[in-house]
Scaffold this motif. Structure first.
Motif, PDB file in Angstrom:
ATOM      1  N   ASP A  83       9.581  -6.857  -3.553  1.00 50.19           N
ATOM      2  CA  ASP A  83       8.441  -7.327  -2.747  1.00 50.19           C
ATOM      3  C   ASP A  83       8.324  -8.841  -2.921  1.00 50.19           C
ATOM      4  N   ASN A  85      10.251 -12.490   9.946  1.00 49.95           N
ATOM      5  CA  ASN A  85      10.077 -11.681   8.735  1.00 49.95           C
ATOM      6  C   ASN A  85      10.417 -10.213   8.990  1.00 49.95           C
ATOM      7  N   ASP A 134      12.669 -11.574  -1.559  1.00 46.52           N
ATOM      8  CA  ASP A 134      12.519 -11.351  -0.124  1.00 46.52           C
ATOM      9  C   ASP A 134      13.620 -10.419   0.403  1.00 46.52           C
ATOM     10  N   ALA A 135      13.193  -9.429   1.184  1.00 43.18           N
ATOM     11  CA  ALA A 135      14.145  -8.461   1.725  1.00 43.18           C
ATOM     12  C   ALA A 135      15.055  -9.084   2.785  1.00 43.18           C
ATOM     13  N   SER A 163       2.828  -6.424   8.490  1.00 44.26           N
ATOM     14  CA  SER A 163       2.440  -5.020   8.553  1.00 44.26           C
ATOM     15  C   SER A 163       1.250  -4.680   9.453  1.00 44.26           C
ATOM     16  N   LYS A 218       8.436  -3.105  15.976  1.00 43.47           N
ATOM     17  CA  LYS A 218       8.790  -1.747  15.550  1.00 43.47           C
ATOM     18  C   LYS A 218       9.668  -1.066  16.604  1.00 43.47           C
ATOM     19  N   HIS A 274      -5.301  -5.124  -1.602  1.00 48.96           N
ATOM     20  CA  HIS A 274      -4.654  -6.407  -1.285  1.00 48.96           C
ATOM     21  C   HIS A 274      -4.615  -6.689   0.211  1.00 48.96           C
ATOM     22  N   LYS A 275      -4.814  -5.657   1.054  1.00 47.89           N
ATOM     23  CA  LYS A 275      -4.742  -5.877   2.503  1.00 47.89           C
ATOM     24  C   LYS A 275      -6.059  -6.407   3.073  1.00 47.89           C
ATOM     25  N   TYR A 334       3.323  -6.799  17.173  1.00 44.61           N
ATOM     26  CA  TYR A 334       3.621  -5.890  16.062  1.00 44.61           C
ATOM     27  C   TYR A 334       4.388  -4.667  16.566  1.00 44.61           C
ATOM     28  N   PHE A 393       0.836  -1.216   0.000  1.00 41.70           N
ATOM     29  CA  PHE A 393       0.000   0.000   0.000  1.00 41.70           C
ATOM     30  C   PHE A 393       0.869   1.265   0.000  1.00 41.70           C
ATOM     31  N   ILE A 394       1.617   1.487   1.054  1.00 44.34           N
ATOM     32  CA  ILE A 394       2.400   2.727   1.134  1.00 44.34           C
ATOM     33  C   ILE A 394       3.561   2.671   0.141  1.00 44.34           C
TER      34      ILE A 394
HETATM   35  N1  LIG Z   1      -0.799   1.338   6.773  1.00 48.66           N
HETATM   36  C1  LIG Z   1      -0.651   1.887   7.958  1.00 48.66           C
HETATM   37  O1  LIG Z   1      -1.581   2.541   8.492  1.00 48.66           O
HETATM   38  C2  LIG Z   1       0.655   1.766   8.678  1.00 48.66           C
HETATM   39  C3  LIG Z   1       0.772   2.419   9.919  1.00 48.66           C
HETATM   40  C4  LIG Z   1       1.964   2.317  10.599  1.00 48.66           C
HETATM   41  C5  LIG Z   1       3.018   1.597  10.070  1.00 48.66           C
HETATM   42  N2  LIG Z   1       2.876   0.942   8.876  1.00 48.66           N
HETATM   43  C6  LIG Z   1       4.028   0.189   8.372  1.00 48.66           C
HETATM   44  O2  LIG Z   1       4.316   0.641   7.068  1.00 48.66           O
HETATM   45  C7  LIG Z   1       4.841  -0.431   6.274  1.00 48.66           C
HETATM   46  C8  LIG Z   1       4.008  -0.571   5.017  1.00 48.66           C
HETATM   47  O3  LIG Z   1       2.659  -0.851   5.398  1.00 48.66           O
HETATM   48  P1  LIG Z   1       1.504  -1.046   4.349  1.00 48.66           P
HETATM   49  O4  LIG Z   1       0.276  -0.563   5.001  1.00 48.66           O
HETATM   50  O5  LIG Z   1       1.934  -0.531   3.042  1.00 48.66           O
HETATM   51  O6  LIG Z   1       1.418  -2.635   4.337  1.00 48.66           O
HETATM   52  P2  LIG Z   1       1.472  -3.681   3.116  1.00 48.66           P
HETATM   53  O7  LIG Z   1       1.263  -5.021   3.744  1.00 48.66           O
HETATM   54  O8  LIG Z   1       0.570  -3.243   2.026  1.00 48.66           O
HETATM   55  O9  LIG Z   1       2.971  -3.538   2.609  1.00 48.66           O
HETATM   56  C9  LIG Z   1       4.013  -4.373   3.046  1.00 48.66           C
HETATM   57  C10 LIG Z   1       4.580  -5.025   1.808  1.00 48.66           C
HETATM   58  O10 LIG Z   1       5.748  -5.743   2.174  1.00 48.66           O
HETATM   59  C11 LIG Z   1       5.765  -6.979   1.509  1.00 48.66           C
HETATM   60  N3  LIG Z   1       6.623  -7.847   2.316  1.00 48.66           N
HETATM   61  C12 LIG Z   1       6.377  -8.364   3.549  1.00 48.66           C
HETATM   62  N4  LIG Z   1       7.469  -9.031   3.988  1.00 48.66           N
HETATM   63  C13 LIG Z   1       8.410  -8.928   2.997  1.00 48.66           C
HETATM   64  C14 LIG Z   1       9.738  -9.396   2.855  1.00 48.66           C
HETATM   65  N5  LIG Z   1      10.337 -10.126   3.814  1.00 48.66           N
HETATM   66  N6  LIG Z   1      10.412  -9.107   1.704  1.00 48.66           N
HETATM   67  C15 LIG Z   1       9.823  -8.387   0.703  1.00 48.66           C
HETATM   68  N7  LIG Z   1       8.567  -7.909   0.799  1.00 48.66           N
HETATM   69  C16 LIG Z   1       7.868  -8.175   1.932  1.00 48.66           C
HETATM   70  C17 LIG Z   1       4.313  -7.392   1.406  1.00 48.66           C
HETATM   71  O11 LIG Z   1       4.087  -8.298   0.337  1.00 48.66           O
HETATM   72  C18 LIG Z   1       3.630  -6.045   1.176  1.00 48.66           C
HETATM   73  O12 LIG Z   1       3.532  -5.768  -0.210  1.00 48.66           O
HETATM   74  C19 LIG Z   1       4.789  -1.675   7.143  1.00 48.66           C
HETATM   75  O13 LIG Z   1       6.086  -1.876   7.708  1.00 48.66           O
HETATM   76  C20 LIG Z   1       3.794  -1.302   8.232  1.00 48.66           C
HETATM   77  O14 LIG Z   1       4.066  -1.985   9.423  1.00 48.66           O
HETATM   78  C21 LIG Z   1       1.718   1.016   8.180  1.00 48.66           C
END
Ligand SMILES: NC(=O)c1ccc[n+]([C@@H]2O[C@H](COP(=O)([O-])OP(=O)(O)OC[C@H]3O[C@@H](n4cnc5c(N)ncnc54)[C@H](O)[C@@H]3O)[C@@H](O)[C@H]2O)c1
Length: 327
Positions: free
Chosen positions: A33, A91, A53-54, A76, A143, A177-178, A139, A14-15
């Motif tokens: 990703d 992870n 994978d990261a 996430s 962080k 996707h979430k 979670y 997403f972000i």
């Molecule tokens: N969305 C929110 O409101 C929010 C708030 C606070 C923090 N965050 C943090 O921001 C980050 C992004 O969040 P998001 O909402 O976009 O979530 P998201 O799940 O859409 O994005 C995370 C992406 O990372 C990928 N991923 C997971 N593990 C991986 C790995 N080992 N290697 C490669 N890719 C991997 C997933 O496939 C996914 O596309 C996350 O770390 C989340 O914890 C999000």
């Protein structure tokens, strides 16, 4: 002159996808990703997408050199830790350590990474960076650990800036996707577009600092582009305004031209439910010149305009539910 290279882990998420698409014309952007949740269809063709994978050193080393790494990969949200807690920790923590090591050995200047406002727990708002974290779930523990790892890492590798961002409640396009883990605004909007009543825990007067994803991109970009050395820093990203759940539902109704009433139920979350969220954004304003730019009403209209087929989202919800825990 060659464009600067940016690696975005979790770039199909997403972000991450919003960040990649914003920058793919100015920078040479690679999105890495593993597609645990993300969807490469979110990405513009100018973004180089790599499935991998990261936490995998060989994958990272195969990507080349970058000026900067933006790390969104990881497990996430809190409910994703419930079933396979060890895998979820592995992870999140290992991928971050591998990314730091990769950035260090390949000479990147900055690692910018996603932390979370969840680590404030039920600290009374406004939430400021110097308030002590409250580890209320696995979670937020990951962080908090990432923030400590960054501080240690920066002491031993002072040439690499490590900058963490505690996002408030982020909403915007590319969250389909979430599924059940998506932001409340998305879930309410998708449901209301299908004519379903939004389910509200309790009276609906709980508040969140709903922050448009473009403002999250703005905040991270300011830290990425500043010429000032930041060292090890943590910044809140929010709007400094809080909105009740009932006001969000009213705004979605206005943008849809509907009048769908909420359905109130007793709050099933017994422990650690967050009743109010409001960021103090003084630090990021002062140090980086950040200013929230997307009013909630406009952000909701944009989200609704991006959701072309809510029935399809419903199918994706079920897929996300079935695949909720990383393996
Ligand atoms: N969305 C929110 O409101 C929010 C708030 C606070 C923090 N965050 C943090 O921001 C980050 C992004 O969040 P998001 O909402 O976009 O979530 P998201 O799940 O859409 O994005 C995370 C992406 O990372 C990928 N991923 C997971 N593990 C991986 C790995 N080992 N290697 C490669 N890719 C991997 C997933 O496939 C996914 O596309 C996350 O770390 C989340 O914890 C999000």
């Amino acid at each position: 002159m060659a464009k600067k290279r940016i690696l975005v882990t979790g770039g199909a998420g997403f972000i991450g996808s919003n960040f990649c698409n914003t920058h793919c014309n100015t920078y040479d952007v690679t999105a890495l990703d593993n597609l645990f949740l993300g969807d490469p269809e979110h990405l513009l063709p100018e973004v180089t997408f790599v499935e991998g994978d990261a936490a995998d050193r060989k994958t990272l080393d195969g990507l080349g050199l970058f000026d900067c790494v933006v790390h969104f990969a990881g497990t996430s949200s809190a409910p994703m830790f419930l079933e396979h807690v060890v895998d979820a920790y592995r992870n999140s923590i290992l991928s971050y350590l591998e990314v730091l090591e990769f950035a260090n050995r390949t000479g990147a200047k900055k690692v910018l990474y996603a932390s979370t406002s969840s680590l404030y727990g039920n600290t009374p708002p406004p939430l400021a960076e110097d308030q002590p974290p409250v580890p209320t779930n696995h979670y937020s523990v990951t962080k908090i650990a990432m923030e400590h790892i960054s501080a240690c890492y920066q002491r031993t590798h002072p040439q690499l800036d490590t900058i963490g961002f505690r996002f408030m409640s982020v909403y915007g396009p590319h969250e389909e996707h979430k599924g059940i883990f998506a932001n409340l605004i998305s879930q309410f909007a998708w449901g209301m577009m299908r004519g379903e009543q939004p389910i509200v825990y309790g009276d609906g007067k709980q508040t969140r600092d709903f922050t448009n994803v473009q403002d999250v991109v703005q905040g991270i970009t300011r830290a990425m582009e500043t010429k000032t050395r930041l060292g090890n820093q943590i910044f809140n990203i929010g709007t400094g305004k809080s909105t009740t759940i009932l006001d969000v539902i009213a705004a979605i109704n206005r943008s849809l031209g509907t009048n769908v009433p909420p359905r109130h139920i007793e709050n099933p979350v017994r422990e650690s439910y967050i009743y109010s969220q409001l960021a103090d954004i003084g630090k990021i304003r002062t140090m980086l010149g950040y200013e929230p730019s997307v009013p909630l009403e406009a952000g909701i209209r944009d989200l609704v305009a991006h959701t072309k087929n809510p029935a399809q989202v419903s199918a994706r919800d079920r897929r996300a539910q079935a695949n909720a825990i990383p393996t």
